[in-house]
Structures are given as C-alpha cells and as structure tokens.
Motif scaffolding. Structure first.
Motif, mmCIF file in Angstrom:
data_model
loop_
_atom_site.group_PDB
_atom_site.id
_atom_site.type_symbol
_atom_site.label_atom_id
_atom_site.label_comp_id
_atom_site.label_asym_id
_atom_site.label_seq_id
_atom_site.Cartn_x
_atom_site.Cartn_y
_atom_site.Cartn_z
ATOM 1 N N GLU A 146 0.822 -1.216 0.000
ATOM 2 C CA GLU A 146 0.000 0.000 0.000
ATOM 3 C C GLU A 146 0.851 1.259 0.000
ATOM 4 N N ASP A 147 1.887 1.280 -0.796
ATOM 5 C CA ASP A 147 2.750 2.466 -0.880
ATOM 6 C C ASP A 147 1.911 3.680 -1.268
ATOM 7 N N PRO A 148 2.008 4.781 -0.499
ATOM 8 C CA PRO A 148 1.148 5.945 -0.777
ATOM 9 C C PRO A 148 1.531 6.711 -2.038
ATOM 10 N N ASN A 149 2.740 6.493 -2.548
ATOM 11 C CA ASN A 149 3.172 7.224 -3.743
ATOM 12 C C ASN A 149 3.700 6.252 -4.794
ATOM 13 N N PRO A 150 2.820 5.445 -5.362
ATOM 14 C CA PRO A 150 3.298 4.410 -6.288
ATOM 15 C C PRO A 150 3.847 4.947 -7.597
ATOM 16 N N GLN A 151 3.510 6.176 -7.952
ATOM 17 C CA GLN A 151 3.877 6.687 -9.266
ATOM 18 C C GLN A 151 5.214 7.422 -9.284
ATOM 19 N N PHE A 152 5.839 7.674 -8.135
ATOM 20 C CA PHE A 152 7.090 8.432 -8.099
ATOM 21 C C PHE A 152 8.231 7.602 -8.697
ATOM 22 N N ALA A 153 8.783 8.062 -9.811
ATOM 23 C CA ALA A 153 9.812 7.298 -10.519
ATOM 24 C C ALA A 153 11.173 7.371 -9.845
ATOM 25 N N SER A 154 11.406 8.391 -9.034
ATOM 26 C CA SER A 154 12.721 8.562 -8.404
ATOM 27 C C SER A 154 12.747 8.062 -6.969
ATOM 28 N N SER A 155 11.799 7.215 -6.595
ATOM 29 C CA SER A 155 11.707 6.720 -5.220
ATOM 30 C C SER A 155 12.300 5.321 -5.093
ATOM 31 N N GLU A 156 12.931 5.071 -3.946
ATOM 32 C CA GLU A 156 13.447 3.736 -3.667
ATOM 33 C C GLU A 156 12.300 2.833 -3.221
ATOM 34 N N ARG A 157 12.270 1.638 -3.754
ATOM 35 C CA ARG A 157 11.243 0.654 -3.403
ATOM 36 C C ARG A 157 11.912 -0.582 -2.819
ATOM 37 N N TYR A 158 11.212 -1.199 -1.877
ATOM 38 C CA TYR A 158 11.663 -2.474 -1.308
ATOM 39 C C TYR A 158 10.774 -3.593 -1.829
ATOM 40 N N ILE A 159 11.408 -4.659 -2.310
ATOM 41 C CA ILE A 159 10.668 -5.849 -2.707
ATOM 42 C C ILE A 159 11.237 -7.048 -1.948
ATOM 43 N N PHE A 255 4.148 7.839 -17.689
ATOM 44 C CA PHE A 255 4.231 8.519 -16.397
ATOM 45 C C PHE A 255 3.023 8.139 -15.534
ATOM 46 N N GLY A 256 3.283 7.827 -14.291
ATOM 47 C CA GLY A 256 2.212 7.501 -13.369
ATOM 48 C C GLY A 256 1.832 6.037 -13.346
ATOM 49 N N GLY A 257 2.506 5.197 -14.153
ATOM 50 C CA GLY A 257 2.191 3.778 -14.168
ATOM 51 C C GLY A 257 2.971 3.023 -13.105
ATOM 52 N N THR A 258 2.793 1.737 -13.070
ATOM 53 C CA THR A 258 3.534 0.876 -12.155
ATOM 54 C C THR A 258 4.416 -0.058 -12.972
#
Length: 416
Positions: A146-159, A255-258
């Motif tokens: 439930e990441d609140p900002n799924p569309q941010f392209a410059s954000s670090e994600r954990y999988i 832009f804005g996709g996952t």
C-alpha cells in the motif's frame, strides 16, 4: 602446530564435491551445538595439500574439553581426510567421533529440512504492480503493498523474494536462499530493465521536509510493520496479483504507471532453467553484468554501456555462430538500416576504450560551460549514439529471448 592427531577418517570415498560440502556443513552445525568458541589456522603442507586446523572449546555435562580438528584437502578443495583428538577429555573425543560419523551418514543420505526464507532487495522506480509468482515456490512482491506514492519514478522501493528451500539448518537455508535470490534479482534486472540491488545500512545526510530544520545524518533502511510471514502466503492474500504487460523490448514507460513484469517473463525463466548448462550459465552471467551496468552505471553512461556490451559478450558463450557482441547484435536486433557505425562505437570507442585504457568517451569528468546559443554537435551526437546503442542491445536481448522461448516451447510440445 600439532604434528599428528590420534584419530583419522578418510574422506576420499566421497567423490561428489556437493556431498563433501554438505558433510562439512552438517559437521559444522553439529559441533556448533556443543561449542561456543574456536580458533584455528591453515597452511599448505610439504605435499601441497591444504590443511585447516581448528581448536574448539566443547562443553558437555561431564565437563569441558578442547577438541582439535584437522581437515586435509587438495588445492581444489577435494577433501582427503579429517583428523581429530581431545587431549583433555575422552568424552569430547567420543562425541567428535559420533558427530563425524553422523554427518557423513547425513551427507551421503542428503537429509535436509524445509525452511521458508525472505530476501529483500531495492530498486529506484515506480511501485511494483503487485505480487508475482515464478512457479509455486517463488514469490516476488512489494514489501509495502500500500505504498502511498506508487507513481514516483525517483523513489526507492523495497521488494521481497520469498521462497521455500531445503537445508540442514537455518544457517544453510540463509545461504541457499540468498544465493537463489541474488540470481533471481539479476534475471529480473535484465528482464525488467530495472537495476535491483541489495539494501544498504550506511548513514547518509538527509534534507528535512520543511527545508528549514538542520540536516540530519540518518541510516538507510526500511522498518517493516506488516504481517510476519512464517510460510509462503496464498496467492493474492496479502497483496494483489501483478499484471503481465508489454514485452522486453525497449520502451519509454508511461508517467504515473507501475512496474509490470513483461508477458514473456515466466516462459523465459522456464526456458533458461531447462536449457543446457552452457546456455544457462551464459544467460545468468549476462544478467549479473546487465544488473551491474544499471546500478554502477546509473550516472556514468560510459560504465553503463561498457557493461551492457560485456553482458552481450557473456551471452555469446551460449551461441554457436554469433560468438562476438557485434555479430550477436547485428543478427538478433534485426535492424532495418546499417548499424556498423554504432557497433564500432559501442564496442571499440566505449567498451574497449574504457576497459583497456580507462577512457570515459562520454566526458563524465569533463565539464564545459553551458551556452544558450550553441549546444555542441559532438555532445549531441554522443547522446544520440548512446540512446541508439541502448535500443539495439535491448532489441537483441528481447529477440534472443523470444527465439529461446519458441525453441523451448517447440521442444516440449514434441516431447508431450
């Protein structure tokens, strides 16, 4: 260094290197239940054999004792023998004999237990579209669905890469899971064209959200507050299933996709897993170099393109006819125009110049004043060639994957 030990057991009858390693893992785990400290040394003897000596403090109900163990192996790690004795405790010596015999039996019988393991990775980009399954035993999913900002392209994600493994103990399970997850992460880096990397715990300076408070040095990382999994969850229970969309071919994401797995992901991995060892090794080496190109070359185009060409070079080891990067790209990229100038650029002007002469042809460490009235022809041309080379490499990989999938599908159809 002790000249001789009282007891010697030959290990030369264990010919399988995997079972030799398993014996050592069983014995190490068994001794660890009785010993809380150890010390040792290693050397090569007059015969050229590798000698590893360890002294362990063993605690039993009958009292403590020192166990000396000497393992002798050839320089290729092929085990020859194990020697042991306890000069101050007969009970310790008997225990060592029992544990060694049991470990040999377990190794030859390959008795393992199932373990569930989770291995975390990071990447920079949009949110992963959901959880993905590679077969029934490997799950790849965002740590925070439930990441609140799924569309941010410059954000670090954990999988998290979740799986069941078989090992003799939890320490062995950790090693097996980490190695398997590292391979999966490299393969996905290539397939998704996303640089996946291991989390870091170093401290870095951060800017406060109000842009007025003092900067703070904070530790990188992620504090997990979700459900603690003890086993693989059922599909879709804690995270929606991700969609499979598009292909491995080069494209500019919306832009804005996952981030979604390409449609050929599972079929390609299945084809590689069922390929001959030469093809599988070449593909995996290619994937590791591709992953390195994306991560190490994120801000250095010379490094990125050099390692992308090196990745193609590694994949060429699976080929019979197209054994060098230029012929591989020329064949599999299926260009509609002459690309010799681009092949020469990526292989000679970039890769060879960087690897062999330390050059940075994209001028990463050479700054020039930006002019409003003239941008510069050479700079513009370098940027154009860089983009075109990236597209060619991506096309070659995507088409190679499609052919590999088609070949595997055809083979399985004939055998069914």
């Amino acid at each position: 260094m002790r000249q001789s030990f009282k007891n010697t057991i030959s290990l030369s009858n264990i010919e399988d290197p995997a079972k030799q390693r398993l014996f050592l893992e069983y014995l190490d785990a068994a001794l660890g239940q009785y010993s809380d400290s150890s010390g040792g040394s290693n050397h090569y003897d007059e015969n050229g054999d590798y000698v590893d000596e360890t002294a362990l403090n063993v605690k039993l109900q009958e009292g403590s004792g020192t166990l000396h163990i000497r393992i002798i192996a050839a320089d290729d790690d092929n085990l020859k023998s194990i020697e042991y004795e306890s000069p101050d405790s007969e009970a310790t010596e008997k225990l060592a004999n029992t544990l060694i015999i049991e470990s040999l039996g377990n190794a030859l019988g390959a008795k393992k237990k199932p373990f569930f393991r989770r291995v975390w990775f990071c990447y920079i980009g949009e949110h992963l579209d959901g959880e993905y399954w590679l077969g029934s035993n490997i799950r790849i999913a965002p740590v925070d669905p439930e990441d609140p900002n799924p569309q941010f392209a410059s954000s670090e994600r954990y999988i998290s890469i979740d799986m069941n493994v078989e090992a003799i103990d939890v320490h062995g399970a950790i090693v097996i899971a980490n190695n398997r997850a590292n391979l999966i992460a490299a393969r996905l880096s290539l397939i998704l064209n996303v640089g996946i990397y291991s989390p870091s715990s170093e401290h870095r300076w951060t800017i406060p959200e109000d842009h007025e408070s003092p900067c703070e040095r904070r530790q990188l990382g992620y504090r997990y507050n979700g459900p603690l999994l003890a086993e693989l969850p059922r599909k879709g229970d804690i995270c929606k299933l991700g969609k499979f969309e598009h292909s491995m071919h080069y494209r500019i994401p919306y832009f804005g996709g996952t981030i979604k797995f390409p449609v050929e992901t599972r079929r390609l991995i299945s084809a590689i897993d069922n390929s001959d060892s030469r093809t599988a090794t070449a593909f995996d080496n290619c994937a590791f170099l591709y992953q390195l190109a994306l991560n190490a070359g994120k801000y250095l185009p010379t490094v990125k393109l050099s390692y992308l060409v090196a990745a193609i070079d590694a994949l060429c080891k699976a080929e019979v006819e197209f054994r060098d990067p230029s012929s591989f790209v020329r064949h599999y990229a299926m260009p509609t125009h002459d690309i010799d100038h681009l092949l020469n650029f990526m292989h000679r002007s970039v890769r060879s110049a960087h690897f062999h002469s330390g050059e940075f042809p994209f001028g990463e460490f050479e700054q020039t004043r930006r002019l409003n009235i003239y941008s510069g022809s050479s700079k513009r041309m370098s940027e154009h060639r860089y983009r075109e080379c990236i597209k060619l490499i991506r096309a070659a990989l995507a088409n190679w994957a499609a052919i590999k999938i088609e070949s595997y599908t055809s083979l399985t159809s004939k055998n069914s």
